[in-house]
Design a protein around this motif. Structure first.
Motif, PDB file in Angstrom:
ATOM      1  N   HIS A 119       0.754  -1.133   0.093  1.00 51.56           N
ATOM      2  CA  HIS A 119      -0.014  -0.012   0.040  1.00 51.56           C
ATOM      3  C   HIS A 119       0.699   1.244   0.256  1.00 51.56           C
ATOM      4  CE1 HIS A 119      -4.026   2.058   1.218  1.00 51.56           C
ATOM      5  NE2 HIS A 119      -2.976   2.850   1.494  1.00 51.56           N
ATOM      6  N   HIS A 132       1.829   4.525  -2.768  1.00 48.87           N
ATOM      7  CA  HIS A 132       1.847   5.834  -2.659  1.00 48.87           C
ATOM      8  C   HIS A 132       2.970   6.524  -3.288  1.00 48.87           C
ATOM      9  CE1 HIS A 132      -2.076   6.558  -0.850  1.00 48.87           C
ATOM     10  NE2 HIS A 132      -1.934   5.729   0.400  1.00 48.87           N
ATOM     11  N   ASP A 159      -0.640   8.494   5.770  1.00 49.59           N
ATOM     12  CA  ASP A 159      -2.082   8.151   5.724  1.00 49.59           C
ATOM     13  C   ASP A 159      -2.846   7.748   6.824  1.00 49.59           C
ATOM     14  OD1 ASP A 159      -1.339   5.384   5.617  1.00 49.59           O
ATOM     15  OD2 ASP A 159      -2.042   5.158   3.441  1.00 49.59           O
ATOM     16  N   ILE A 212      -3.967   4.031   7.343  1.00 51.65           N
ATOM     17  CA  ILE A 212      -3.292   3.142   7.482  1.00 51.65           C
ATOM     18  C   ILE A 212      -3.418   2.460   5.893  1.00 51.65           C
ATOM     19  CG2 ILE A 212      -3.411   0.934   8.802  1.00 51.65           C
ATOM     20  CD1 ILE A 212      -6.036   1.424   9.803  1.00 51.65           C
ATOM     21  N   ASP A 247      -5.605   7.162  -1.658  1.00 55.90           N
ATOM     22  CA  ASP A 247      -5.621   5.754  -2.248  1.00 55.90           C
ATOM     23  C   ASP A 247      -6.182   5.865  -3.708  1.00 55.90           C
ATOM     24  OD1 ASP A 247      -4.599   5.272   0.079  1.00 55.90           O
ATOM     25  OD2 ASP A 247      -6.383   4.045   0.960  1.00 55.90           O
TER      26      ASP A 247
END
Ligand SMILES: [Fe+2]
Length: 484
Positions: free
Chosen positions: A101, A105, A124, A126, A289
């Motif tokens: 994740h 980003h 962010d 999570i 996201d």
């Protein structure tokens, strides 16, 4: 041709990439018309297929660690299952890869930048487990140099108080940011004492898990909602400034990339820019996201993308009647524009915009009659780039994607685009970023002597941005305002 996917999350999105070219990118909500839609839908897949058929898919995060964390945090029974979803939209036969994740980003930011090296900050709520990560980028290599994991999350702290103030968590953080200017940051020390065991930058430790919010937190006497917002915002800014200063000391690059949902905080972004610690700052204009649909592919291919701007979605390929628009603007009307490719990201930047003359005391009321949003929030100015310094005290050279706020030098002339602290979220417009919108602004300037238009998104409160020409026609019928 590789398809990047962000889904089963708070704002599902897709991006189709061939080599270093982003062919198409879109948000699920714009097709399903469900705000912040969490899942992909057939009509966006249909449009995707007009641009090409993917041969590989990259999912923006790793489902197993995410599911494990969801179990740990008591979020059952909602379990992330990419294969099941891909089956429902007919993409299940294509080879599927997963990246992390925060790596999505970081890659979305770095590989859309022009930098050959950078220090990257991702903040962010999570990811799978990560909440803050710091990366060193050199050439095509990204190295994670520092991480903080759930339940310690500064983003969750901000989100918990968004909910505390009666706003929608993971969606209306920007309203808390707007409220902050109306309050006093009286509670910064109280927050540090009550919620944090350690508060440095980048390191910190929460005393409580804020995943389920902080609704039972007893508000001290004499403290308004605005004071709470101001304190939450001030604490976030302090954390980010400490962290960026730490990065500047520890990592060699002169270039900063800032990503993750917290990079949507344009007030904090400006504070970071004002430190002048970095020669260059890049925030991909869809840093949350949703932008990770692009980031997932970039994290997988590890190559720079040819960034031509965020106009990557549905194409409304029509002539733009600039003369008609300027005539309406001069008559004091609000004008709706749905033209060219839709913006990939949260801001309307001229292609799905409501525009009006920003001068005079009634500009905001005129716009609000259509937008019906909180009275304290101003609208943003789009300005011919070369005039920006005349009207605004710019923290950065250019702000083509409304990612920074700037103090307005003439707030009395432009009250509708100034917040109570006289700042504005400026969009600087050049021919390179948007030739048609630039031509419209130039025509408006020569007819009115004003190089600025008030610019806000073409939607009504609570609905996604107008996407297709059909949506635009529906909007026109509902609102009785002509869409150009
Ligand atoms: Fe994220």
């Amino acid at each position: 041709m590789i398809l990047g996917i962000n889904s089963q999350n708070h704002d599902a999105s897709l991006a189709l990439i061939e080599g270093n070219k982003i062919l198409w990118a879109g948000h699920a909500e714009r097709y399903s018309r469900i705000k912040n839609d969490t899942l992909l839908n057939p009509s966006m897949i249909e449009e995707l297929c007009d641009y090409g058929v993917p041969t590989e898919i990259v999912w923006f995060e790793k489902p197993w660690p995410k599911n494990l964390r969801r179990l740990y945090s008591g979020q059952r029974p909602w379990i992330v299952n990419p294969k099941e979803e891909l089956k429902t939209v007919g993409l299940d036969k294509i080879p599927l890869h997963f990246v992390k994740h925060h790596e999505s980003h970081a890659a979305a930011g770095y590989f859309t930048s022009k930098f050959k090296d950078a220090s990257i900050l991702v903040v962010d709520a999570i990811g799978e487990w990560n909440t803050v990560t710091i990366w060193k980028a050199e050439g095509n290599k990204l190295t994670n140099v520092w991480s903080k994991n759930y339940p310690h999350s500064i983003g969750l702290f901000y989100t918990a108080f968004t909910q505390y103030l009666g706003l929608k968590p993971n969606e209306e953080e920007y309203i808390l940011m707007g409220m902050a200017a109306l309050g006093k940051p009286k509670l910064v020390d109280v927050f540090k004492e009550e919620f944090f065991e350690k508060f440095e930058g980048p390191d910190f430790k929460l005393k409580v898990n804020l995943h389920r919010g902080c609704k039972s937190w007893p508000r001290p006497k004499g403290v308004t909602d605005y004071d709470i917002a101001a304190s939450v915002q001030a604490l976030m800014e302090e954390y980010l400034l400490n962290t960026v200063a730490w990065m500047r000391r520890k990592l060699p690059s002169d270039n900063l990339v800032f990503m993750g949902g917290v990079a949507l905080n344009c007030v904090a972004n400006s504070k970071i820019a004002e430190t002048k610690l970095y020669n260059n700052i890049w925030l991909m204009p869809n840093p949350g996201d949703a932008g990770s649909a692009i980031g997932a592919v970039a994290a997988y291919t590890k190559q720079h993308l040819d960034w031509g701007g965020p106009y990557l979605g549905t194409d409304i390929d029509r002539e733009l009647d600039i003369e008609g628009i300027v005539r309406d603007l001069l008559a004091g009307k609000v004008v709706a524009v749905a033209n060219g490719r839709a913006e990939f990201g949260p801001r309307a930047l001229g292609n799905r915009s409501l525009l009006c003359d920003p001068r005079g005391p009634n500009a905001k009321d005129r716009m609000n009659s259509l937008k019906r949003r909180e009275a304290f929030r101003p609208f943003a100015p789009a300005i011919l780039a070369e005039h920006a310094d005349t009207y605004f005290d710019m923290p950065v050279k250019e702000s083509p994607y409304m990612q920074f706020v700037a103090r307005c030098r003439t707030p009395d002339l432009l009250p509708g685009i100034c917040h109570v602290d006289n700042t504005s979220r400026v969009q600087t417009v050049t021919k390179e970023n948007n030739p048609k919108f630039r031509a419209l602004l130039e025509a408006w300037y020569s007819a009115s002597g004003c190089p600025i238009l008030m610019n806000t998104s073409l939607n009504v409160k609570g609905e996604p941005l107008v996407n297709s020409w059909n949506d635009a026609q529906r909007w026109q019928e509902l609102n009785g305002v002509k869409v150009y």
